[in-house]
Design a protein around this motif. Structure first.
Motif, PDB file in Angstrom:
ATOM      1  N   THR A  16      -8.092  -2.644   1.622  1.00  0.00           N
ATOM      2  CA  THR A  16      -9.641  -3.527   1.769  1.00  0.00           C
ATOM      3  C   THR A  16     -10.002  -2.059   2.647  1.00  0.00           C
ATOM      4  O   THR A  16     -11.467  -2.333   3.278  1.00  0.00           O
ATOM      5  CB  THR A  16      -9.759  -5.079   2.479  1.00  0.00           C
ATOM      6  N   VAL A  17      -9.456  -1.700   3.362  1.00  0.00           N
ATOM      7  CA  VAL A  17      -9.984  -0.377   4.460  1.00  0.00           C
ATOM      8  C   VAL A  17     -10.022   0.788   3.837  1.00  0.00           C
ATOM      9  O   VAL A  17     -10.317   1.406   4.884  1.00  0.00           O
ATOM     10  CB  VAL A  17      -9.458  -1.173   5.921  1.00  0.00           C
ATOM     11  N   VAL A  18      -9.050   1.021   2.544  1.00  0.00           N
ATOM     12  CA  VAL A  18      -8.660   2.261   1.870  1.00  0.00           C
ATOM     13  C   VAL A  18      -9.842   2.697   1.305  1.00  0.00           C
ATOM     14  O   VAL A  18      -9.617   2.433   0.098  1.00  0.00           O
ATOM     15  CB  VAL A  18      -7.759   2.578   2.045  1.00  0.00           C
ATOM     16  N   PRO A  19     -10.894   3.753   1.290  1.00  0.00           N
ATOM     17  CA  PRO A  19     -11.413   4.312   0.573  1.00  0.00           C
ATOM     18  C   PRO A  19     -11.220   4.854  -0.783  1.00  0.00           C
ATOM     19  O   PRO A  19     -12.345   5.262  -1.592  1.00  0.00           O
ATOM     20  CB  PRO A  19     -12.068   5.127   1.293  1.00  0.00           C
ATOM     21  N   ASP A  20     -10.270   5.433  -0.467  1.00  0.00           N
ATOM     22  CA  ASP A  20      -9.506   6.792  -1.252  1.00  0.00           C
ATOM     23  C   ASP A  20      -9.045   6.181  -2.358  1.00  0.00           C
ATOM     24  O   ASP A  20      -8.636   4.793  -2.858  1.00  0.00           O
ATOM     25  CB  ASP A  20      -8.556   7.643  -0.940  1.00  0.00           C
ATOM     26  N   PRO A  21      -9.867   6.142  -3.796  1.00  0.00           N
ATOM     27  CA  PRO A  21      -9.002   4.930  -4.907  1.00  0.00           C
ATOM     28  C   PRO A  21      -7.699   5.332  -5.485  1.00  0.00           C
ATOM     29  O   PRO A  21      -7.382   4.526  -6.002  1.00  0.00           O
ATOM     30  CB  PRO A  21     -10.682   6.075  -5.772  1.00  0.00           C
ATOM     31  N   ILE A  22      -7.144   7.190  -5.635  1.00  0.00           N
ATOM     32  CA  ILE A  22      -5.823   7.103  -5.726  1.00  0.00           C
ATOM     33  C   ILE A  22      -5.165   6.277  -4.753  1.00  0.00           C
ATOM     34  O   ILE A  22      -4.218   5.669  -5.403  1.00  0.00           O
ATOM     35  CB  ILE A  22      -5.283   8.601  -5.459  1.00  0.00           C
ATOM     36  N   THR A  23      -5.330   5.875  -3.046  1.00  0.00           N
ATOM     37  CA  THR A  23      -4.593   5.351  -2.243  1.00  0.00           C
ATOM     38  C   THR A  23      -4.497   4.310  -2.687  1.00  0.00           C
ATOM     39  O   THR A  23      -3.212   2.967  -2.063  1.00  0.00           O
ATOM     40  CB  THR A  23      -4.704   5.664  -0.670  1.00  0.00           C
ATOM     41  N   ALA A  24      -6.162   3.661  -2.924  1.00  0.00           N
ATOM     42  CA  ALA A  24      -5.999   2.493  -3.441  1.00  0.00           C
ATOM     43  C   ALA A  24      -5.129   1.953  -4.679  1.00  0.00           C
ATOM     44  O   ALA A  24      -3.901   0.976  -4.656  1.00  0.00           O
ATOM     45  CB  ALA A  24      -6.959   1.748  -3.816  1.00  0.00           C
ATOM     46  N   VAL A  25      -4.730   2.646  -5.320  1.00  0.00           N
ATOM     47  CA  VAL A  25      -4.008   2.616  -6.875  1.00  0.00           C
ATOM     48  C   VAL A  25      -3.018   2.515  -6.224  1.00  0.00           C
ATOM     49  O   VAL A  25      -1.904   1.257  -6.693  1.00  0.00           O
ATOM     50  CB  VAL A  25      -4.278   3.419  -7.540  1.00  0.00           C
ATOM     51  N   VAL A  26      -2.214   3.584  -5.509  1.00  0.00           N
ATOM     52  CA  VAL A  26      -1.209   3.086  -4.932  1.00  0.00           C
ATOM     53  C   VAL A  26      -0.907   2.113  -3.578  1.00  0.00           C
ATOM     54  O   VAL A  26       0.585   1.668  -4.186  1.00  0.00           O
ATOM     55  CB  VAL A  26      -0.387   4.970  -3.507  1.00  0.00           C
ATOM     56  N   LEU A  27      -1.653   1.499  -3.201  1.00  0.00           N
ATOM     57  CA  LEU A  27      -0.914   0.074  -2.564  1.00  0.00           C
ATOM     58  C   LEU A  27      -1.147  -1.259  -3.547  1.00  0.00           C
ATOM     59  O   LEU A  27      -0.348  -2.055  -3.126  1.00  0.00           O
ATOM     60  CB  LEU A  27      -2.043   0.056  -1.629  1.00  0.00           C
ATOM     61  N   LEU A  28      -1.973  -0.782  -4.834  1.00  0.00           N
ATOM     62  CA  LEU A  28      -1.907  -2.088  -5.488  1.00  0.00           C
ATOM     63  C   LEU A  28      -1.050  -2.387  -6.462  1.00  0.00           C
ATOM     64  O   LEU A  28       0.144  -3.235  -6.445  1.00  0.00           O
ATOM     65  CB  LEU A  28      -3.174  -1.656  -6.308  1.00  0.00           C
ATOM     66  N   SER A  29       0.020  -1.199  -6.944  1.00  0.00           N
ATOM     67  CA  SER A  29       1.505  -1.031  -7.330  1.00  0.00           C
ATOM     68  C   SER A  29       2.329  -1.359  -6.392  1.00  0.00           C
ATOM     69  O   SER A  29       3.132  -2.080  -6.389  1.00  0.00           O
ATOM     70  CB  SER A  29       1.581   0.883  -7.356  1.00  0.00           C
ATOM     71  N   ALA A  30       2.272  -0.788  -4.676  1.00  0.00           N
ATOM     72  CA  ALA A  30       2.976  -1.682  -4.080  1.00  0.00           C
ATOM     73  C   ALA A  30       3.548  -3.365  -3.830  1.00  0.00           C
ATOM     74  O   ALA A  30       4.369  -3.848  -3.853  1.00  0.00           O
ATOM     75  CB  ALA A  30       3.164  -0.753  -2.557  1.00  0.00           C
ATOM     76  N   VAL A  31       1.923  -3.911  -4.082  1.00  0.00           N
ATOM     77  CA  VAL A  31       1.595  -5.373  -3.894  1.00  0.00           C
ATOM     78  C   VAL A  31       2.321  -5.674  -5.733  1.00  0.00           C
ATOM     79  O   VAL A  31       2.472  -6.967  -4.783  1.00  0.00           O
ATOM     80  CB  VAL A  31      -0.021  -5.807  -2.927  1.00  0.00           C
ATOM     81  N   LEU A  32       1.628  -4.922  -6.279  1.00  0.00           N
ATOM     82  CA  LEU A  32       2.465  -5.361  -7.588  1.00  0.00           C
ATOM     83  C   LEU A  32       3.999  -5.892  -7.377  1.00  0.00           C
ATOM     84  O   LEU A  32       4.705  -6.984  -8.052  1.00  0.00           O
ATOM     85  CB  LEU A  32       2.214  -4.727  -8.719  1.00  0.00           C
TER      86      LEU A  32
END
Length: 446
Positions: free
Chosen positions: A347-363
């Motif tokens: 929710t706080v990270v604007p960078d799209p690649i970082t968002a994909v990395v974080l979502l990968s860790a979540v999953l």
């Protein structure tokens, strides 16, 4: 031969297959669960295909965000409502018949969705997919109780459930490739549906309701499984379980409700990302269709790896002597913390690649909760594993039909995905409380 001696003999056979000419145990149970892994993956490719194609469908049908939410939720309405009835059918008639009929039916419904002319006909087709897919996961939970030794059910549960992130990840690539190759999202749905009908034939050919009914199972493997059943039945009898085929008596136990709310919280996160994830990447991060496909593959592929690893860790830790409560509460509690932290980060990270990395860790960590598919057999034994699995999946799929609608309303009202992501955080908190409240050590006295 006593249960203890049978277990020692079969364990010795696996480690020393030629010793004293004792028959080596076959491994049909693992092959069967690999087939279920493929089946569930196909299941999620089909149910998630609409999310991948949604940017095109939304434009073609001229759908507002609120209608998109309704369309995404349609599958879950009927899928959830069918869970308890289909669980009862599985316990009564066996998983083989139910899962085969389910597979053929949802393939036909997926193909029919490719013929939809607008919102209403697509909505009806998605309702049909929900009805026909309902039997797959409860049947898998029942087969885990029937086919797996109790020391193997963590891996059995996660192999079964790992088909969900695998199918979601592969679906992103396969459906986008089919759309690009055929030039039509409609034809891609029809092809996917036809392949699923063929999958139903493989299911009928290989799956059996009892290990003794399978031609590939030798006596050593059958005895190994039956020794585990005998030990569990003896433990259940000592704890007062009567083996009644029923659901209502379970409603008075905390562990039953913890199972249901844990799966509801889990699916609030997973189904939210499955249904709205591709559109989030397109609208909030500016990804094109090809990038959406590969990003979806990375995110849900991480979930597949995490789930398989989680099941292996759980079984290995149990084999080392740790109690079920210690193993499950530690692993699932830790996974809940990581999921909450990762979603807050998105929710706080604007960078799209970082968002994909974080979502990968979540999953990766979220899918450890796939261990829940061992719980129906823990709480209800082989007798009620189907109906308890249905009750658990019914609860989870309440989140399935509520979440897409709520996210649609949030995005439509705010024009942003921030509060939708915080909704997922709330679901993860419910999951975390529930996994810690559940008693994994014993069967309930029903």
């Amino acid at each position: 031969m006593s249960t203890e001696n049978t277990q020692l003999a079969t364990q010795d056979t696996e480690e020393n297959p030629a010793k004293d000419g004792v028959q080596r145990r076959t491994n049909v149970r693992w092959k069967l669960f690999l087939l279920l892994l493929v089946l569930v993956a196909v299941n999620y490719i089909d149910r998630g295909s609409i999310s991948v194609a949604l940017p095109i469908i939304q434009k073609e049908f001229n759908l507002a965000p609120e209608l998109v939410g309704l369309l995404l939720s349609a599958f879950f309405w009927t899928y959830a409502l069918m869970q308890i009835p289909v669980g009862w059918l599985i316990d009564k008639f066996g998983p083989r018949k139910v899962v085969t009929a389910s597979c053929v039916g949802w393939g036909a419904a997926t193909a029919a969705s490719g013929l939809a002319g607008g919102f209403l006909s697509m909505f009806i087709a998605r309702l049909g997919i929900g009805v026909t897919e309902a039997g797959v996961m409860p049947a898998g939970g029942k087969l885990n109780a029937i086919w797996m030794h109790k020391k193997e059910r963590g891996r059995g549960a996660t192999i079964l459930d790992a088909g969900a992130p695998l199918g979601a990840g592969l679906g992103g690539i396969i459906i986008t490739w089919l759309i690009a190759s055929t030039g039509s999202w409609r034809l891609s749905f029809i092809i996917a549906g036809g392949a699923t009908v063929l999958m139903g034939l493989a299911v009928w050919w290989y799956i059996r309701d009892n290990p003794r009914q399978h031609k590939g199972v030798n006596n050593a493997e059958a005895e190994y499984i039956e020794a585990s059943h005998a030990e569990e039945d003896a433990e259940a009898a000592r704890e007062g379980a009567q083996g009644k085929r029923a659901l209502l008596p379970y409603l008075k136990f905390r562990s039953f409700w913890a199972m249901c709310f844990g799966w509801l919280g889990f699916n609030g996160v997973f189904y939210g990302l499955l249904t709205w994830g591709p559109l989030y990447l397109a609208q909030a991060k500016g990804f094109d269709l090809k990038t959406i496909g590969w990003s979806t593959f990375v995110i849900f592929g991480a979930g597949f790896v995490g789930e398989i690893l989680g099941g292996a860790i759980a079984d290995k830790w149990r084999a080392a002597g740790a109690s079920a409560n210690k193993v499950m509460r530690t692993l699932l509690g830790a996974s809940s913390l990581v999921v909450v932290g990762g979603l807050v980060g998105v929710t706080v990270v604007p960078d799209p690649i970082t968002a994909v990395v974080l979502l990968s860790a979540v999953l990766f960590f979220l899918r450890w909760v796939g261990l829940f598919w061992s719980i129906p057999s823990i709480l209800g034994g082989r007798t009620n594993a189907g109906v308890l699995g249905g009750a658990m999946n019914f609860s989870g799929n309440i989140a399935g039909f509520v979440t897409p609608i709520v996210v649609g309303l949030i995005v439509g009202a705010t024009g942003s995905y921030t509060w939708a992501l915080l909704y997922f955080v709330g679901s993860a908190v419910i999951m975390g409380i529930s996994v810690l409240a559940l008693d994994y050590n014993k069967r309930l006295p029903v």
